[in-house]
Scaffold this motif. Structure first.
Motif, PDB file in Angstrom:
ATOM      1  N   LYS A  75       0.834  -1.204   0.000  1.00 49.15           N
ATOM      2  CA  LYS A  75       0.000   0.000   0.000  1.00 49.15           C
ATOM      3  C   LYS A  75       0.868   1.253   0.000  1.00 49.15           C
ATOM      4  CE  LYS A  75      -3.693   2.246   2.684  1.00 49.15           C
ATOM      5  NZ  LYS A  75      -3.863   3.203   1.657  1.00 49.15           N
ATOM      6  N   GLU A  76       1.915   1.278   0.822  1.00 51.27           N
ATOM      7  CA  GLU A  76       2.818   2.420   0.860  1.00 51.27           C
ATOM      8  C   GLU A  76       3.560   2.580  -0.476  1.00 51.27           C
ATOM      9  OE1 GLU A  76       6.545   4.007   3.545  1.00 51.27           O
ATOM     10  OE2 GLU A  76       5.090   2.628   4.416  1.00 51.27           O
ATOM     11  N   LEU A  77       3.951   1.450  -1.070  1.00 52.82           N
ATOM     12  CA  LEU A  77       4.622   1.479  -2.372  1.00 52.82           C
ATOM     13  C   LEU A  77       3.724   2.101  -3.434  1.00 52.82           C
ATOM     14  CD1 LEU A  77       7.009   0.463  -4.242  1.00 52.82           C
ATOM     15  CD2 LEU A  77       5.645  -1.599  -4.541  1.00 52.82           C
ATOM     16  N   PHE A  78       2.478   1.680  -3.472  1.00 58.42           N
ATOM     17  CA  PHE A  78       1.556   2.154  -4.505  1.00 58.42           C
ATOM     18  C   PHE A  78       1.059   3.572  -4.221  1.00 58.42           C
ATOM     19  CE2 PHE A  78       1.868  -2.011  -5.975  1.00 58.42           C
ATOM     20  CZ  PHE A  78       1.151  -2.191  -7.139  1.00 58.42           C
ATOM     21  N   ASP A  79       0.943   3.948  -2.931  1.00 57.55           N
ATOM     22  CA  ASP A  79       0.391   5.267  -2.588  1.00 57.55           C
ATOM     23  C   ASP A  79       1.432   6.369  -2.517  1.00 57.55           C
ATOM     24  OD1 ASP A  79      -2.022   4.013  -2.455  1.00 57.55           O
ATOM     25  OD2 ASP A  79      -2.124   3.965  -0.265  1.00 57.55           O
ATOM     26  N   ASN A  80       2.661   6.058  -2.089  1.00 57.94           N
ATOM     27  CA  ASN A  80       3.676   7.092  -1.878  1.00 57.94           C
ATOM     28  C   ASN A  80       4.840   7.016  -2.857  1.00 57.94           C
ATOM     29  OD1 ASN A  80       2.167   7.946   0.287  1.00 57.94           O
ATOM     30  ND2 ASN A  80       3.327   6.769   1.758  1.00 57.94           N
ATOM     31  N   VAL A  81       5.450   5.852  -2.978  1.00 60.69           N
ATOM     32  CA  VAL A  81       6.683   5.727  -3.754  1.00 60.69           C
ATOM     33  C   VAL A  81       6.417   5.847  -5.253  1.00 60.69           C
ATOM     34  CG1 VAL A  81       8.647   4.237  -4.267  1.00 60.69           C
ATOM     35  CG2 VAL A  81       7.732   4.323  -1.952  1.00 60.69           C
ATOM     36  N   ALA A  82       5.436   5.112  -5.756  1.00 59.54           N
ATOM     37  CA  ALA A  82       5.173   5.125  -7.200  1.00 59.54           C
ATOM     38  C   ALA A  82       4.721   6.501  -7.711  1.00 59.54           C
ATOM     39  CB  ALA A  82       4.155   4.047  -7.558  1.00 59.54           C
ATOM     40  N   PRO A  83       3.797   7.210  -7.036  1.00 56.91           N
ATOM     41  CA  PRO A  83       3.430   8.543  -7.533  1.00 56.91           C
ATOM     42  C   PRO A  83       4.587   9.544  -7.503  1.00 56.91           C
ATOM     43  CG  PRO A  83       1.748   7.749  -6.041  1.00 56.91           C
ATOM     44  CD  PRO A  83       2.891   6.788  -5.957  1.00 56.91           C
ATOM     45  N   ALA A  84       5.500   9.405  -6.545  1.00 58.36           N
ATOM     46  CA  ALA A  84       6.647  10.308  -6.497  1.00 58.36           C
ATOM     47  C   ALA A  84       7.586  10.089  -7.675  1.00 58.36           C
ATOM     48  CB  ALA A  84       7.405  10.112  -5.188  1.00 58.36           C
ATOM     49  N   ASN A  85       7.544   8.898  -8.271  1.00 57.85           N
ATOM     50  CA  ASN A  85       8.397   8.571  -9.409  1.00 57.85           C
ATOM     51  C   ASN A  85       7.612   8.499 -10.715  1.00 57.85           C
ATOM     52  OD1 ASN A  85      11.039   8.094  -8.138  1.00 57.85           O
ATOM     53  ND2 ASN A  85       9.906   6.541  -7.013  1.00 57.85           N
ATOM     54  N   ALA A  86       6.439   9.115 -10.760  1.00 55.22           N
ATOM     55  CA  ALA A  86       5.571   8.992 -11.931  1.00 55.22           C
ATOM     56  C   ALA A  86       6.197   9.560 -13.202  1.00 55.22           C
ATOM     57  CB  ALA A  86       4.235   9.679 -11.667  1.00 55.22           C
ATOM     58  N   ASP A  87       6.951  10.650 -13.080  1.00 50.84           N
ATOM     59  CA  ASP A  87       7.531  11.269 -14.266  1.00 50.84           C
ATOM     60  C   ASP A  87       8.914  10.716 -14.609  1.00 50.84           C
ATOM     61  OD1 ASP A  87       8.588  12.300 -11.958  1.00 50.84           O
ATOM     62  OD2 ASP A  87       8.878  14.320 -12.775  1.00 50.84           O
ATOM     63  N   ARG A  88       9.458   9.840 -13.782  1.00 52.17           N
ATOM     64  CA  ARG A  88      10.786   9.262 -14.005  1.00 52.17           C
ATOM     65  C   ARG A  88      10.637   7.948 -14.768  1.00 52.17           C
ATOM     66  NH1 ARG A  88      15.587  10.305 -11.566  1.00 52.17           N
ATOM     67  NH2 ARG A  88      14.591  11.753 -10.135  1.00 52.17           N
ATOM     68  N   GLN A  89      11.510   7.706 -15.739  1.00 55.51           N
ATOM     69  CA  GLN A  89      11.400   6.518 -16.581  1.00 55.51           C
ATOM     70  C   GLN A  89      12.388   5.427 -16.219  1.00 55.51           C
ATOM     71  OE1 GLN A  89      10.762   6.855 -20.628  1.00 55.51           O
ATOM     72  NE2 GLN A  89       9.065   8.248 -20.324  1.00 55.51           N
ATOM     73  N   GLY A  90      12.750   5.345 -14.979  1.00 54.35           N
ATOM     74  CA  GLY A  90      13.711   4.347 -14.526  1.00 54.35           C
ATOM     75  C   GLY A  90      14.750   5.031 -13.657  1.00 54.35           C
ATOM     76  N   GLY A  91      15.612   4.243 -13.059  1.00 56.95           N
ATOM     77  CA  GLY A  91      16.636   4.812 -12.199  1.00 56.95           C
ATOM     78  C   GLY A  91      16.046   5.401 -10.938  1.00 56.95           C
ATOM     79  N   TYR A  92      15.192   4.633 -10.261  1.00 58.51           N
ATOM     80  CA  TYR A  92      14.499   5.127  -9.079  1.00 58.51           C
ATOM     81  C   TYR A  92      15.368   5.071  -7.826  1.00 58.51           C
ATOM     82  CZ  TYR A  92      10.758   3.784 -12.266  1.00 58.51           C
ATOM     83  OH  TYR A  92       9.974   3.622 -13.370  1.00 58.51           O
ATOM     84  N   THR A  93      16.448   4.291  -7.868  1.00 59.43           N
ATOM     85  CA  THR A  93      17.281   4.115  -6.684  1.00 59.43           C
ATOM     86  C   THR A  93      18.689   4.646  -6.918  1.00 59.43           C
ATOM     87  OG1 THR A  93      17.904   1.885  -7.388  1.00 59.43           O
ATOM     88  CG2 THR A  93      16.041   2.079  -5.878  1.00 59.43           C
ATOM     89  N   ARG A  94      19.369   4.925  -5.821  1.00 57.81           N
ATOM     90  CA  ARG A  94      20.746   5.412  -5.854  1.00 57.81           C
ATOM     91  C   ARG A  94      21.555   4.576  -4.866  1.00 57.81           C
ATOM     92  NH1 ARG A  94      19.970  10.465  -3.658  1.00 57.81           N
ATOM     93  NH2 ARG A  94      19.615  11.315  -5.727  1.00 57.81           N
ATOM     94  N   ILE A  95      22.730   4.130  -5.285  1.00 58.63           N
ATOM     95  CA  ILE A  95      23.629   3.381  -4.414  1.00 58.63           C
ATOM     96  C   ILE A  95      24.852   4.257  -4.139  1.00 58.63           C
ATOM     97  CG2 ILE A  95      25.125   1.380  -4.190  1.00 58.63           C
ATOM     98  CD1 ILE A  95      23.150  -0.188  -5.876  1.00 58.63           C
ATOM     99  N   THR A  96      25.132   4.481  -2.857  1.00 58.09           N
ATOM    100  CA  THR A  96      26.286   5.268  -2.439  1.00 58.09           C
ATOM    101  C   THR A  96      27.217   4.368  -1.637  1.00 58.09           C
ATOM    102  OG1 THR A  96      24.835   7.190  -2.245  1.00 58.09           O
ATOM    103  CG2 THR A  96      27.010   7.358  -1.247  1.00 58.09           C
TER     104      THR A  96
END
Length: 138
Positions: free
Chosen positions: A77-98
């Protein structure tokens, strides 16, 4: 030669590896960033990005696929309600590894994996928290 051998086994059986990756993705969705070894971070990145892609689709079948893999309805539910809409305009590369350097105990390479749009993902949670606190006062 290692042709077409893309999966990092992480010295685990297939079932154990699947559970490990599911748990890491759940922690990433819940906390926004996690500190783990570099090998695990590199292994969890494609799985997390596939879950965000399912979240962006947003239909019932995608939700059921996410629940089947992650096994936690609240995380989905959190993935579909918060994470996915925040990345709606991004076409990949949702994560960053440091990379963080080596762990003191066993010299394992450590890393942080986090969402690229972490501020946009945490904003809905922070707005909901004061509203819940005001309702509990009444």
């Amino acid at each position: 030669m290692r042709h077409s051998r893309k999966v990092s086994k992480l010295k685990r059986t297939a079932a154990h590896r699947r559970s490990l990756l599911a748990n890491l993705v759940c922690s990433l969705v819940e906390h926004g960033r996690i500190r783990t070894t570099l090998a695990k971070a590199k292994a969890v990145r494609p799985v997390a990005e596939k879950m965000v892609t399912l979240g962006k689709r947003g239909d019932l079948h995608a939700r059921r696929q996410a629940v089947a893999f992650l096994r936690h309805k609240s995380i989905v539910k959190e993935l579909f309600d918060n994470v996915a809409p925040a990345n709606a305009d991004r076409q990949g590369g949702y994560t960053r590894i440091t990379k963080l350097g080596q762990r003191a105990s066993d010299s394992a390479e450590m890393a942080i994996i986090e969402w690229v749009d972490l501020a946009a993902i945490k904003a809905p949670k922070e707005e909901a928290a004061p509203a819940a606190a005001e309702e509990s006062k009444d």
